[in-house]
Design a protein around this motif. Structure first.
Motif, PDB file in Angstrom:
ATOM      1  N   THR A 421      20.690 -38.663  73.970  1.00 52.04           N
ATOM      2  CA  THR A 421      20.851 -40.099  74.227  1.00 52.04           C
ATOM      3  C   THR A 421      22.185 -40.279  74.938  1.00 52.04           C
ATOM      4  O   THR A 421      23.184 -39.666  74.539  1.00 52.04           O
ATOM      5  N   PRO A 422      22.206 -41.107  75.977  1.00 54.36           N
ATOM      6  CA  PRO A 422      23.485 -41.304  76.676  1.00 54.36           C
ATOM      7  C   PRO A 422      24.531 -41.966  75.786  1.00 54.36           C
ATOM      8  O   PRO A 422      25.728 -41.895  76.086  1.00 54.36           O
ATOM      9  N   PHE A 423      24.083 -42.570  74.689  1.00 50.97           N
ATOM     10  CA  PHE A 423      25.006 -43.294  73.793  1.00 50.97           C
ATOM     11  C   PHE A 423      25.527 -42.406  72.659  1.00 50.97           C
ATOM     12  O   PHE A 423      26.151 -42.922  71.734  1.00 50.97           O
ATOM     13  N   GLU A 424      25.280 -41.100  72.721  1.00 52.36           N
ATOM     14  CA  GLU A 424      25.707 -40.177  71.659  1.00 52.36           C
ATOM     15  C   GLU A 424      27.150 -40.476  71.229  1.00 52.36           C
ATOM     16  O   GLU A 424      28.063 -40.552  72.063  1.00 52.36           O
ATOM     17  N   GLY A 425      27.333 -40.685  69.920  1.00 49.43           N
ATOM     18  CA  GLY A 425      28.684 -40.879  69.375  1.00 49.43           C
ATOM     19  C   GLY A 425      29.191 -42.304  69.446  1.00 49.43           C
ATOM     20  O   GLY A 425      30.245 -42.606  68.877  1.00 49.43           O
ATOM     21  N   ARG A 426      28.452 -43.207  70.091  1.00 45.06           N
ATOM     22  CA  ARG A 426      28.916 -44.608  70.155  1.00 45.06           C
ATOM     23  C   ARG A 426      28.566 -45.316  68.848  1.00 45.06           C
ATOM     24  O   ARG A 426      27.466 -45.137  68.312  1.00 45.06           O
ATOM     25  N   GLU A 427      29.489 -46.145  68.399  1.00 44.52           N
ATOM     26  CA  GLU A 427      29.283 -46.880  67.149  1.00 44.52           C
ATOM     27  C   GLU A 427      28.852 -48.312  67.469  1.00 44.52           C
ATOM     28  O   GLU A 427      29.516 -48.991  68.256  1.00 44.52           O
ATOM     29  N   PHE A 428      27.744 -48.731  66.886  1.00 46.79           N
ATOM     30  CA  PHE A 428      27.271 -50.114  67.072  1.00 46.79           C
ATOM     31  C   PHE A 428      27.275 -50.838  65.737  1.00 46.79           C
ATOM     32  O   PHE A 428      26.931 -50.258  64.699  1.00 46.79           O
ATOM     33  N   THR A 429      27.589 -52.106  65.785  1.00 50.99           N
ATOM     34  CA  THR A 429      27.521 -52.962  64.597  1.00 50.99           C
ATOM     35  C   THR A 429      26.327 -53.897  64.745  1.00 50.99           C
ATOM     36  O   THR A 429      26.236 -54.642  65.736  1.00 50.99           O
ATOM     37  N   GLY A 430      25.417 -53.859  63.744  1.00 50.25           N
ATOM     38  CA  GLY A 430      24.221 -54.708  63.791  1.00 50.25           C
ATOM     39  C   GLY A 430      23.011 -53.878  64.178  1.00 50.25           C
ATOM     40  O   GLY A 430      22.942 -53.367  65.301  1.00 50.25           O
ATOM     41  N   TRP A 431      22.075 -53.753  63.222  1.00 47.74           N
ATOM     42  CA  TRP A 431      20.880 -52.919  63.470  1.00 47.74           C
ATOM     43  C   TRP A 431      19.646 -53.593  62.892  1.00 47.74           C
ATOM     44  O   TRP A 431      19.707 -54.225  61.837  1.00 47.74           O
ATOM     45  N   PRO A 432      18.509 -53.411  63.562  1.00 51.20           N
ATOM     46  CA  PRO A 432      17.257 -53.915  62.983  1.00 51.20           C
ATOM     47  C   PRO A 432      16.856 -53.038  61.795  1.00 51.20           C
ATOM     48  O   PRO A 432      16.987 -51.812  61.864  1.00 51.20           O
ATOM     49  N   GLU A 433      16.395 -53.687  60.729  1.00 49.39           N
ATOM     50  CA  GLU A 433      15.989 -52.945  59.525  1.00 49.39           C
ATOM     51  C   GLU A 433      14.474 -52.920  59.353  1.00 49.39           C
ATOM     52  O   GLU A 433      13.899 -51.919  58.960  1.00 49.39           O
ATOM     53  N   THR A 434      13.891 -54.094  59.602  1.00 46.02           N
ATOM     54  CA  THR A 434      12.456 -54.258  59.364  1.00 46.02           C
ATOM     55  C   THR A 434      11.865 -54.922  60.604  1.00 46.02           C
ATOM     56  O   THR A 434      12.446 -55.872  61.140  1.00 46.02           O
ATOM     57  N   VAL A 435      10.734 -54.382  61.079  1.00 53.56           N
ATOM     58  CA  VAL A 435      10.084 -54.953  62.268  1.00 53.56           C
ATOM     59  C   VAL A 435       8.617 -55.231  61.943  1.00 53.56           C
ATOM     60  O   VAL A 435       7.911 -54.340  61.451  1.00 53.56           O
ATOM     61  N   LEU A 436       8.206 -56.453  62.212  1.00 53.17           N
ATOM     62  CA  LEU A 436       6.798 -56.828  62.044  1.00 53.17           C
ATOM     63  C   LEU A 436       6.176 -57.057  63.416  1.00 53.17           C
ATOM     64  O   LEU A 436       6.827 -57.572  64.322  1.00 53.17           O
ATOM     65  N   SER A 437       4.922 -56.677  63.535  1.00 49.28           N
ATOM     66  CA  SER A 437       4.185 -56.961  64.758  1.00 49.28           C
ATOM     67  C   SER A 437       2.857 -57.569  64.334  1.00 49.28           C
ATOM     68  O   SER A 437       2.103 -56.940  63.576  1.00 49.28           O
ATOM     69  N   ARG A 438       2.605 -58.807  64.776  1.00 50.68           N
ATOM     70  CA  ARG A 438       1.448 -59.580  64.290  1.00 50.68           C
ATOM     71  C   ARG A 438       1.321 -59.495  62.782  1.00 50.68           C
ATOM     72  O   ARG A 438       0.244 -59.327  62.230  1.00 50.68           O
TER      73      ARG A 438
END
Ligand code: DUC
Ligand code: ZN
Ligand code: ZN
Length: 488
Positions: A421-438
């Motif tokens: 992944t080009p983002f290897e090692g980057r730290e992000f704040t805020g992530w999806p936990e649960t995803v619903l589709s229909r």
């Protein structure tokens, strides 16, 4: 009626493109059935306290089970691609179905139906890629595809096997205009790119970093300008994909302000990386080869400003997955010159966490802009009529985010078929936990909860262009062109 809902999401903060509010959401038969301060009942209750409840992301630029312009098959199919998208907070995606010259549009759709059948965990549609605008394609096949709900297609202004030329674009834009479809365009000046390639080759400059030099900023600006002029002549809507330059964005902004039916996207890679990434040691720079190429810090700042000012309709990943091995980047040899290295990088799973962390958390864009750029605008423009908004009657396509979770991106944690992944090692704040589709749970607290094949093909409507004046060229206006009826 306590048991009236299949699912109730309770205690969360809901955000749409226009507003943010505390509410419970009741889901029945795959749709949002109620939104209220408090809802009781529900066969299942999802506790969203401390969480953001957002429309699931809609990814409208990704290459899945598709051959590249030089014939290299993307690493991801509809199985791994949809799973990766879901982990990234998406509940729907729209990959490309690419025409090879000589293939009919019907054959293209049949081929991609076969590639997607039984595979996707998410709902999906296709944008066509049209490379062969012959009379039958223009008069019969494309109108049939539009009627089938594939209401968008992409064209290229460069790459010999894809380039439809200005005249081909005009034919395609006219057909799109007549049937309410939208044309997407890869805008780079072909001659400038070829000229640069010849010069660089003659000088022996073929390392990955020269890819960035080979596709000048001016090549993008000129082609965007020309593409918009072509679209304006026939008053057809145009969507400019992967804008990477300040100049390109400024042209889009100016034309939008003037009332043109012009829309555009940029991508996280143009905000997050620069041409210095192509100069990483050894062949590492090959991981950052994409087209248009990565630019510089000034371009990044300008693109953020344009996001703030709503120049862009979407932020899309342009997920174009070619592994860092002989199946992908090094398909043409272990140390190939840059023109022989597959163009593209993965980003389905990082698009939204990147935009949330760098955009919302860092105060560059609002939460509502994030929702607009990641979901709502794509749904409206690409005709996904029941997606992209949390509202009664809409599909229960919902991503529940933990806005405080801090996580470092690693290749090992990805669910695509890639080896980097080009983002290897980057730290992000805020992530999806649960995803619903229909209403179906696809991701639950970070685990896959859906089976391949649950996702459905979604027929799309024409774009909603209400309120955009467009442009009537005098030469195509029968009241001013001596009555010649030559326009769609
Ligand atoms: N254009 C894309 O949209 N993706 C990958 C490469 C390209 O040229
Ligand atoms: Zn492109
Ligand atoms: Zn692309």
């Amino acid at each position: 009626m306590p048991d009236d809902f299949d699912t109730v999401i309770c205690g969360g903060t809901v955000a749409n493109a226009g507003e943010t509010f505390r509410a419970d959401i009741g889901i029945r038969d795959g749709r949002i059935a109620a939104i209220a301060e408090t809802l009781t009942g529900g066969r299942r209750r999802i506790d969203a306290a401390g969480r953001l409840v957002l429309p699931g992301g809609i990814e409208t630029h990704c290459h899945i089970a598709q051959e590249s312009s030089s014939g290299i098959l993307s690493a991801d199919g509809y199985d791994t691609g949809s799973v990766s998208a879901a982990f990234g907070g998406n509940s729907c995606f729209v990959p490309f179905a690419a025409q090879q010259r000589g293939q009919s549009v019907d054959e293209v759709i049949a081929a991609y139906d076969a590639r997607s059948a039984g595979k996707s965990v998410l709902d999906y549609s296709y944008h066509l890629i049209v490379t062969d605008p012959n009379p039958k394609a223009l008069s019969e096949e494309l109108p049939r595809a539009f009627a089938h709900g594939i209401t968008s297609f992409k064209v290229f202004m460069t790459y010999d096997l894809m380039n439809v030329g200005d005249a081909g674009m005009l034919d395609l834009l006219s057909v799109a205009k007549a049937h309410g479809a939208i044309t997407m365009v890869h805008a780079e000046n072909d001659a400038m790119v070829k000229w640069m390639n010849r010069r660089l080759a003659a000088a022996g400059r073929t390392a990955p970093k020269y890819h960035a030099i080979s596709r000048p900023e001016l090549a993008e600006a000129e082609a965007i300008s020309r593409a918009i002029a072509l679209a304006e002549l026939v008053d057809a809507p145009l969507f400019v994909v992967h804008v990477s330059t300040a100049a390109g964005a400024a042209i889009v902004q100016r034309e939008r302000l003037a009332g043109a039916k012009v829309f555009a996207e940029t991508c996280p890679q143009y905000l997050a990386f620069t041409r210095a990434d192509l100069d990483r040691p050894g062949l590492e720079g090959a991981k950052y080869i994409c087209s248009p190429p990565l630019r510089d810090a000034d371009s990044q700042a300008a693109l953020w400003r344009h996001l703030q000012m709503d120049t862009f309709t979407c932020v899309s990943s342009d997920h174009a997955p070619y592994r860092f091995d002989a199946s992908g980047k090094f398909r043409n040899g272990a140390n190939p010159p840059y023109p022989k290295i597959a163009n593209g990088m993965p980003g389905l799973a990082t698009r939204l966490p990147y935009l949330f962390s760098e955009g919302v958390v860092k105060g560059r864009i609002t939460l509502n802009q994030f929702v607009a750029l990641s979901s709502t605008n794509a749904a409206r423009l690409f005709g996904l009529e029941r997606k992209g908004t949390i509202a009664v009657g809409f599909d229960a396509d919902i991503a529940i985010w933990n806005p405080r979770e801090v996580r470092t991106v690693t290749s090992a944690d990805q669910h695509d078929a890639m080896d980097y992944t080009p983002f290897e090692g980057r730290e992000f704040t805020g992530w999806p936990e649960t995803v619903l589709s229909r209403g179906d749970t696809v991701i639950e607290k970070g685990r896959l909860a859906a089976a391949p094949g649950r996702g459905r093909f979604v027929p799309r409507r024409p774009a909603d262009l209400t309120g955009i004046p467009g442009y009537r060229a005098p030469e195509l206006d029968p009241t001013r062109n001596f009555g010649a009826e030559i326009a769609p």
